[in-house]
Design a protein around this motif. Structure first.
Motif, PDB file in Angstrom:
ATOM      1  N   ASN A 119       0.824  -1.212   0.000  1.00  0.00           N
ATOM      2  CA  ASN A 119       0.000   0.000   0.000  1.00  0.00           C
ATOM      3  C   ASN A 119       0.858   1.261   0.000  1.00  0.00           C
ATOM      4  OD1 ASN A 119      -2.999  -0.817   0.274  1.00  0.00           O
ATOM      5  ND2 ASN A 119      -1.915  -2.154   1.689  1.00  0.00           N
ATOM      6  N   PHE A 122       1.963   1.861  -3.603  1.00  0.00           N
ATOM      7  CA  PHE A 122       0.767   2.248  -4.352  1.00  0.00           C
ATOM      8  C   PHE A 122       0.414   3.697  -4.046  1.00  0.00           C
ATOM      9  CE2 PHE A 122      -2.878   1.946  -6.761  1.00  0.00           C
ATOM     10  CZ  PHE A 122      -4.075   1.909  -6.063  1.00  0.00           C
ATOM     11  N   PHE A 123       0.445   4.055  -2.763  1.00  0.00           N
ATOM     12  CA  PHE A 123       0.121   5.414  -2.330  1.00  0.00           C
ATOM     13  C   PHE A 123       1.093   6.422  -2.938  1.00  0.00           C
ATOM     14  CE2 PHE A 123      -1.669   8.659   0.213  1.00  0.00           C
ATOM     15  CZ  PHE A 123      -0.655   9.391   0.792  1.00  0.00           C
ATOM     16  N   LEU A 126       0.422   6.983  -6.595  1.00  0.00           N
ATOM     17  CA  LEU A 126      -0.785   7.788  -6.825  1.00  0.00           C
ATOM     18  C   LEU A 126      -0.540   9.269  -6.511  1.00  0.00           C
ATOM     19  CD1 LEU A 126      -3.450   5.407  -5.294  1.00  0.00           C
ATOM     20  CD2 LEU A 126      -3.253   6.045  -7.700  1.00  0.00           C
ATOM     21  N   GLY A 145      -8.768  14.355  -2.232  1.00  0.00           N
ATOM     22  CA  GLY A 145      -9.669  13.221  -2.444  1.00  0.00           C
ATOM     23  C   GLY A 145      -8.960  11.894  -2.240  1.00  0.00           C
ATOM     24  N   GLN A 146      -7.714  11.804  -2.692  1.00  0.00           N
ATOM     25  CA  GLN A 146      -6.951  10.572  -2.546  1.00  0.00           C
ATOM     26  C   GLN A 146      -6.770  10.213  -1.075  1.00  0.00           C
ATOM     27  OE1 GLN A 146      -5.501   8.136  -4.810  1.00  0.00           O
ATOM     28  NE2 GLN A 146      -5.638   7.315  -2.729  1.00  0.00           N
ATOM     29  N   ILE A 149     -10.113   9.028   0.386  1.00  0.00           N
ATOM     30  CA  ILE A 149     -10.446   7.671  -0.065  1.00  0.00           C
ATOM     31  C   ILE A 149      -9.580   6.639   0.641  1.00  0.00           C
ATOM     32  CG2 ILE A 149     -10.249   6.101  -2.055  1.00  0.00           C
ATOM     33  CD1 ILE A 149     -11.321   8.382  -3.777  1.00  0.00           C
ATOM     34  N   MET A 150      -8.309   6.947   0.793  1.00  0.00           N
ATOM     35  CA  MET A 150      -7.396   6.005   1.445  1.00  0.00           C
ATOM     36  C   MET A 150      -7.849   5.712   2.884  1.00  0.00           C
ATOM     37  SD  MET A 150      -3.383   6.404   2.326  1.00  0.00           S
ATOM     38  CE  MET A 150      -3.673   7.549   3.665  1.00  0.00           C
ATOM     39  N   GLY A 153     -11.410   3.981   2.851  1.00  0.00           N
ATOM     40  CA  GLY A 153     -11.327   2.591   2.406  1.00  0.00           C
ATOM     41  C   GLY A 153     -10.704   1.699   3.456  1.00  0.00           C
ATOM     42  N   SER A 154      -9.653   2.201   4.077  1.00  0.00           N
ATOM     43  CA  SER A 154      -8.974   1.431   5.108  1.00  0.00           C
ATOM     44  C   SER A 154      -9.910   1.159   6.284  1.00  0.00           C
ATOM     45  CB  SER A 154      -7.749   2.229   5.560  1.00  0.00           C
ATOM     46  OG  SER A 154      -6.961   1.482   6.429  1.00  0.00           O
ATOM     47  N   ILE A 156     -13.299   1.240   6.273  1.00  0.00           N
ATOM     48  CA  ILE A 156     -14.435   0.399   5.882  1.00  0.00           C
ATOM     49  C   ILE A 156     -14.031  -1.073   5.848  1.00  0.00           C
ATOM     50  CG2 ILE A 156     -15.762  -0.264   3.825  1.00  0.00           C
ATOM     51  CD1 ILE A 156     -17.147   1.855   5.334  1.00  0.00           C
TER      52      ILE A 156
END
Lengths: 376, 124
Positions: A119, A122-123, A126, A145-146, A149-150, A153-154, A156
Motif C-alpha cells: 500500500n 501504491f500510495f 498515486l 480526495g486521494q 479515499i485512502m 477505504g482502510s 471500511i
C-alpha cells in the motif's frame, strides 16, 4: 530588505540562473510551491528508505503482458527512469512530467509483481500521478480526495471484519506480531478485551469518519491534518513500525492542504551572533527569498505573514511566533523528512520528528489566553 | 482531460473498495492491515518436499519474527488477506510452475484463530 530585493545586475542574473536549478527553489515552475515541496520531500523519503534498490523485475504480475518483458531490462528501466525523473524534479525541470514518470515507476512496478505490491508504494505512485494532474492554481483537490479515499477505504475494510470489531485482530497483532510491551502493560492494567476493542474502534472511527470529514471541509483541514499526525504517531509509538515509507509519505502528503507559500516578514530577530547565524541558515534554505527580516519589533506588512518574535503578549505568544516561523520555512520540512526517512539514523529521530509535528501543527494555539499572533 | 483522468483514478479505487467485499484477493482496495495471517506451506514437486527456504524463494515470500509462548520464531506472515497468498500460489503454479507437478498444503491461522487448511494440486 530593500538590498535583497533590488533589480539585478550581472551577478544577480547569474545568481538567478544558478538558483533556477537549485533543489531548494520551490517557485517558478508549473507546480504550486507547496506541491513541489511535497513531491521533492516524497522523493527524498523514498531514496532515504532505499526504495530504488528494491524496484522489481516482473513476477506474478497483475497483467500478463509483463511476463513477456525482459525482467532485468525492465528493472533497469524502472531504476533509470526514477533517477532521471528525480534529478529533473530536484532541478525544477519539467516537474509535471517528472512526477508522472516517478508515479508510473511505482505503479508499473506494482502492476508487474504481486509480491512487490504494498500500500505504501501504491500510495506514493498515486500521489505523484495526481500531483502531475493537479491544476496550477486553486486547491489540489485530487490529492485531498486521494487521502480521504485512502482513510475511508482502510476504515471500511476494517469495520466489516468481525475480528476488528471484537478487538481480536488488535490483541493478536500487538501481542504476537509486534510484541508491544506498552500494549501488554495497558491490557494487564485493565483487560485485553477492553483495550483491544477501544483501540480498534478508535482506529476505525478516525479512519471512517473523523479524517474524511475534517479533511474534506476547508475550515477543518488544519484540525484534520493534526488528527492525522496524532493517528500516525500513535500507531508508530505503539507498534514501533513506520510501515516502510508509508508514515513519512502520509505526513508529507499533508502539504497538499497548506496554502501556497506567502511572503513572511520576521520582526525582532535581533542582531546578536546567534541571530546572525540563524538568519544565515534560514536564508541559505530560502532560495525563493520569501523571508524578509526586519529590525522593527512591531513592524507590519499587509502583503504577507507577519511574525513578531518580541511580542509583548506573553511567553506563549512569543513561542507561537517561533512556531509559525518554523512551519512557514522549508527547512523544517526537510529536517522532518530526513529524520523520518534516513534508515541508518537511530529510531529516536523518528520519535523526535513525530513529537515535533504534533507541536508544530497543533491547530488550537489561538484558544489560549493572551495569544494575539494573527496571520494574514 | 487531466482532471478526468484523476477522477477516473479515484473512482477506480472506490470501485476496488466495493469489490473487496467479494471473495477476491485484497489489492488496490486500501486493506493494509485487515488480517494477520500466520501460515505454513508444505510444497512437494514430483513427490519431493521443498525446504522452507526453497518455498520462500519459489513464491518470493517474506518471513516475520513472531512472538509466541515466550519466544520469537520466524514465520510466514500475510498482513492483508490469506486470499492474497492463495492467489500467488495459484498463479505461480498455473504459469511458471505449470510443469512441476506441485502439491501445496497451506495451513494458516487468521488473527490467532482456528487453524485452517487449503490445498492446491495440478488439475488432471
Amino acid at each position: 530588505m530593500a538590498a535583497r530585493n533590488k533589480p539585478g545586475n550581472g551577478s544577480r542574473n547569474n545568481d538567478m540562473n544558478s538558483a533556477r536549478y537549485n533543489p531548494l527553489k520551490l517557485s517558478g515552475t508549473d507546480l504550486p510551491s507547496h506541491l513541489l515541496l511535497m513531491v521533492k520531500l516524497l522523493t527524498l523519503a523514498l531514496i532515504g528508505k532505499g526504495y530504488i534498490q528494491h524496484l522489481p523485475q516482473p513476477f506474478l504480475p497483475f497483467l500478463p503482458v509483463f511476463d513477456h518483458i525482459h525482467g532485468v531490462l525492465f528493472q533497469i528501466t524502472l531504476k533509470t527512469s526514477f533517477i532521471i525523473a528525480a534529478l529533473l524534479l530536484f532541478t525544477n525541470q519539467k516537474v509535471r512530467l517528472s512526477c508522472f514518470v516517478l508515479g508510473s515507476v511505482f505503479l508499473l512496478g506494482t502492476l508487474s509483481s504481486k509480491t512487490y505490491y504494498s500500500n505504501a508504494k501504491f500510495f506514493c505512485g498515486l500521489i505523484y500521478i495526481l500531483t502531475a494532474l493537479s491544476e496550477s492554481k486553486g486547491r489540489p483537490w485530487l490529492i485531498h480526495g486521494q487521502l480521504i479515499i485512502m482513510y475511508f477505504g482502510s476504515g471500511i475494510n476494517k469495520v466489516l471484519d468481525i475480528d476488528w470489531r471484537t478487538g481480536q485482530y488488535f490483541d493478536h497483532w500487538m501481542i504476537h506480531v509486534i510484541h508491544a510491551k506498552s500494549y501488554e502493560l495497558l491490557a494487564d492494567l485493565s483487560s485485553h478485551e477492553f483495550i483491544s476493542k477501544m483501540l480498534s474502534w478508535k482506529t476505525m472511527i478516525i479512519e471512517i469518519v473523523v479524517l474524511p470529514v475534517t479533511l474534506f471541509f476547508r475550515k477543518w483541514q488544519a484540525v484534520g491534518v493534526w488528527i492525522g499526525i496524532v493517528f500516525h504517531s500513535l500507531a508508530f509509538w505503539m507498534s514501533g513500525l513506520s510501515f516502510g515509507v508509508f508514515m513519512a509519505a502520509a505526513l508529507i502528503s499533508y502539504l497538499a492542504f497548506a496554502p501556497d507559500s506567502p511572503r513572511v516578514y520576521v520582526h525582532g530577530l535581533g542582531d546578536s551572533l546567534l541571530a546572525r547565524v540563524l538568519k544565515s541558515i534560514l536564508r541559505a534554505f530560502d532560495v525563493d527569498e520569501r523571508f524578509i527580516f526586519s529590525e522593527e519589533k512591531d513592524g507590519q506588512d499587509s502583503t504577507g505573514v507577519n511574525i513578531k518574535l518580541l511580542s509583548e503578549n506573553g511567553w506563549l505568544t512569543r513561542l507561537n511566533q517561533w512556531r509559525l516561523l518554523a512551519i512557514y520555512h522549508p527547512l523544517t520540512y526537510i529536517l522532518l523528512t530526513v529524520f523520518f526517512s534516513i534508515t541508518f539514523l537511530p529510531n529516536i529521530f523518528q520519535h523526535l520528528a513525530t513529537m515535533a509535528c504534533l507541536i508544530l501543527f497543533f491547530p488550537f494555539y489561538g484558544a489560549f489566553k493572551g495569544f494575539s499572533g494573527k496571520v494574514n | 482531460m487531466k482532471l478526468l483522468f484523476g477522477v477516473l483514478m479515484l473512482s477506480l479505487q472506490l470501485l476496488m473498495i466495493v469489490c473487496a467485499r467479494f471473495d477476491i484477493p485484497k489489492y488496490f482496495c486500501w486493506a493494509p492491515h485487515d488480517q494477520q495471517c500466520i501460515y505454513h506451506l508444505s510444497v512437494t514437486i514430483d513427490g519431493k518436499p521443498l525446504t522452507s527456504k526453497q518455498i520462500n524463494e519459489r513464491y518470493h515470500l517474506n518471513t516475520w519474527r513472531y512472538w509466541n509462548n515466550g519466544a520469537y520464531k520466524w514465520v510466514n506472515l500475510e498482513s492483508r488477506s490469506i486470499k492474497n497468498v492463495k492467489n500467488i500460489i495459484r498463479q505461480y503454479e498455473a504459469t511458471y510452475g505449470n510443469n512441476d507437478r506441485t502439491k501445496v498444503v497451506l495451513s494458516y491461522r487468521i488473527n490467532g484463530g482456528q487453524e485452517q487448511t487449503w490445498q492446491w494440486q495440478p488439475q488432471q
